[in-house]
Design a protein around this motif. Sequence first.
Motif, short mmCIF file in Angstrom:
data_model
loop_
_atom_site.label_atom_id
_atom_site.label_comp_id
_atom_site.label_asym_id
_atom_site.label_seq_id
_atom_site.Cartn_x
_atom_site.Cartn_y
_atom_site.Cartn_z
N TYR A 66 16.38 31.79 150.25
CA TYR A 66 15.54 32.43 149.17
C TYR A 66 13.92 32.16 149.24
CZ TYR A 66 15.44 28.28 146.18
OH TYR A 66 15.43 26.95 145.69
N ASN A 67 13.34 32.94 148.63
CA ASN A 67 11.81 33.07 148.38
C ASN A 67 11.39 32.21 147.11
OD1 ASN A 67 9.06 33.44 147.85
ND2 ASN A 67 8.99 35.16 149.20
N THR A 68 10.93 31.08 146.99
CA THR A 68 10.66 30.35 145.79
C THR A 68 9.68 31.09 145.01
OG1 THR A 68 9.14 29.11 146.96
CG2 THR A 68 11.53 28.16 146.80
N ALA A 69 8.94 31.99 145.64
CA ALA A 69 8.06 32.71 144.82
C ALA A 69 8.44 33.86 144.13
CB ALA A 69 6.77 33.06 145.52
N LYS A 70 9.72 34.24 144.38
CA LYS A 70 10.36 35.28 143.56
C LYS A 70 11.47 35.15 142.80
CE LYS A 70 8.63 38.53 147.18
NZ LYS A 70 8.77 39.72 148.05
N ILE A 71 12.05 33.97 143.13
CA ILE A 71 13.26 33.72 142.27
C ILE A 71 13.54 32.11 142.36
CG2 ILE A 71 15.13 33.89 144.17
CD1 ILE A 71 16.78 35.43 142.16
#
Length: 111
Positions: A66-71
């Motif tokens: 996952y993308n830590t900037a989005k979720i």
Amino acid sequence: MKQLLVMCLLVMTNIGLAQEKKPQVVIQTSAECGMCKEKIESKLNYVKGILFAELDVESKQLSIKYNTAKISIDEIKKIISELGYDADDVNANPESVMKLPACCRPGGMDH
């Protein structure tokens, strides 16, 4: 030549930063069967910020990139809980569990 070296360093730095924002985690779930796998994967693979989700039914482990900037990982666990499954230390939403088919409920495949 010096410009080429600088450009290579910049590209490598950007690749490193991009990888840092996209970690992979493994979450222990209470999934029981192939229907659980389908339900969890089909939901998570369409959530903004989740790049990849795959459940190993036998081990009940869910691998997520996952993308830590989005979720956040907490948001991901909440989604899993709302589907009716435990997600590590986050218990499944009891109302959602009751809506699951019998085979998907905890111990459902043991009956």
